[in-house]
Enzyme design. Structure first.
Site, PDB file in Angstrom:
ATOM      1  N   HIS A 154     -10.104   1.427   1.752  1.00  0.00           N
ATOM      2  CA  HIS A 154      -9.726   2.793   2.132  1.00  0.00           C
ATOM      3  C   HIS A 154     -10.953   3.691   2.255  1.00  0.00           C
ATOM      4  O   HIS A 154     -11.044   4.500   3.181  1.00  0.00           O
ATOM      5  CB  HIS A 154      -8.777   3.406   1.096  1.00  0.00           C
ATOM      6  CG  HIS A 154      -7.364   2.955   1.202  1.00  0.00           C
ATOM      7  ND1 HIS A 154      -6.574   3.209   2.295  1.00  0.00           N
ATOM      8  CD2 HIS A 154      -6.584   2.268   0.331  1.00  0.00           C
ATOM      9  CE1 HIS A 154      -5.369   2.707   2.101  1.00  0.00           C
ATOM     10  NE2 HIS A 154      -5.351   2.119   0.909  1.00  0.00           N
ATOM     11  N   CYS A 175       0.847  -1.193   0.000  1.00  0.00           N
ATOM     12  CA  CYS A 175       0.000   0.000   0.000  1.00  0.00           C
ATOM     13  C   CYS A 175       0.880   1.240   0.000  1.00  0.00           C
ATOM     14  O   CYS A 175       1.870   1.297   0.739  1.00  0.00           O
ATOM     15  CB  CYS A 175      -0.899  -0.013   1.237  1.00  0.00           C
ATOM     16  SG  CYS A 175      -2.031   1.383   1.340  1.00  0.00           S
ATOM     17  N   HIS A 209      -9.105  -3.600  -2.310  1.00  0.00           N
ATOM     18  CA  HIS A 209      -8.116  -2.922  -1.467  1.00  0.00           C
ATOM     19  C   HIS A 209      -8.432  -1.426  -1.385  1.00  0.00           C
ATOM     20  O   HIS A 209      -8.462  -0.848  -0.290  1.00  0.00           O
ATOM     21  CB  HIS A 209      -6.718  -3.152  -2.057  1.00  0.00           C
ATOM     22  CG  HIS A 209      -5.619  -2.440  -1.343  1.00  0.00           C
ATOM     23  ND1 HIS A 209      -4.663  -3.111  -0.622  1.00  0.00           N
ATOM     24  CD2 HIS A 209      -5.306  -1.118  -1.249  1.00  0.00           C
ATOM     25  CE1 HIS A 209      -3.810  -2.232  -0.110  1.00  0.00           C
ATOM     26  NE2 HIS A 209      -4.187  -1.012  -0.486  1.00  0.00           N
ATOM     27  N   GLU A 210      -8.659  -0.807  -2.532  1.00  0.00           N
ATOM     28  CA  GLU A 210      -8.927   0.636  -2.554  1.00  0.00           C
ATOM     29  C   GLU A 210     -10.265   0.963  -1.905  1.00  0.00           C
ATOM     30  O   GLU A 210     -10.405   1.989  -1.236  1.00  0.00           O
ATOM     31  CB  GLU A 210      -8.855   1.187  -3.977  1.00  0.00           C
ATOM     32  CG  GLU A 210      -7.502   1.032  -4.647  1.00  0.00           C
ATOM     33  CD  GLU A 210      -6.324   1.533  -3.826  1.00  0.00           C
ATOM     34  OE1 GLU A 210      -6.483   2.500  -3.046  1.00  0.00           O
ATOM     35  OE2 GLU A 210      -5.231   0.955  -3.948  1.00  0.00           O
TER      36      GLU A 210
END
Length: 186
Positions: free
Chosen positions: A153, A107, A149-150
């Site tokens: 966030h 990351c 993954h994003e």
């Protein structure tokens, strides 16, 4: 286009939930382009708006064609596994594969660290594109992994939250040491 400042853990902003984008203006498109340029400059394949200090539900992704997957995911017919760039505004995963696969992730907000994370190998995501059009994308492989993954966030989660508490805490401690070392070098 301009490079944006990257937020590095530990930072409370990275743990905030991002807000939906009300509309796509020319100014917002400039921001999308700046995000993409920043991602490329930092050597990433994905970036969430919160990672550059903006709490909005925006991610950009560009997975190189031919990027190797570290295990053997199912071949989902009609799904994309790479390509881009993709601009996702207000993305929502509406379907997850039941097939879970491990792979090492890193990351931009946790530099110099990589951990094996288990995620579904395919997703279907609904989003607005660069032009504000509603789209549906079926993704697998690294593209699906990067989107997940994003999107973590956007929900105030870092990928290390998928680790055991011990590994998570060690990763956060290491991130603080790395951030301190980098700030002393500047």
């Amino acid at each position: 286009m301009a490079l944006l400042a990257l937020i590095i853990e530990p930072d409370p902003l990275l743990h905030e939930v991002s807000e939906a984008v009300a509309g796509l203006s020319d100014e917002k498109r400039v921001f999308l382009d700046d995000m993409l340029e920043t991602m490329y400059h930092c050597g990433g394949i994905g970036l969430a708006a919160v990672q550059v200090g903006v709490l909005e539900r925006i991610i950009v992704v560009d997975v190189p064609v031919g990027k190797e997957w570290h295990s053997s995911p199912l071949n989902h017919v009609g799904y994309k596994s790479s390509g881009g760039p993709y601009y996702f505004v207000n993305p929502e995963i509406i379907e997850f594969s039941q097939n879970l696969v491990p792979a090492d992730e890193g990351c931009l907000s946790l530099p110099e660290q990589h951990y094996e994370i288990i995620r579904p190998d395919a997703v279907v995501v609904k989003y607005l594109n660069y032009d504000g059009e509603e789209c549906l994308l079926k993704a697998n492989g690294w593209l699906a992994r990067c989107i997940q993954h994003e999107m973590d966030h956007l929900n105030g989660r870092l990928y290390v939250s998928h680790l055991s508490k011990l590994k998570h805490d060690l990763a956060i401690k290491k991130a603080a040491e790395i951030k301190k070392r980098h700030s002393e070098a500047d």
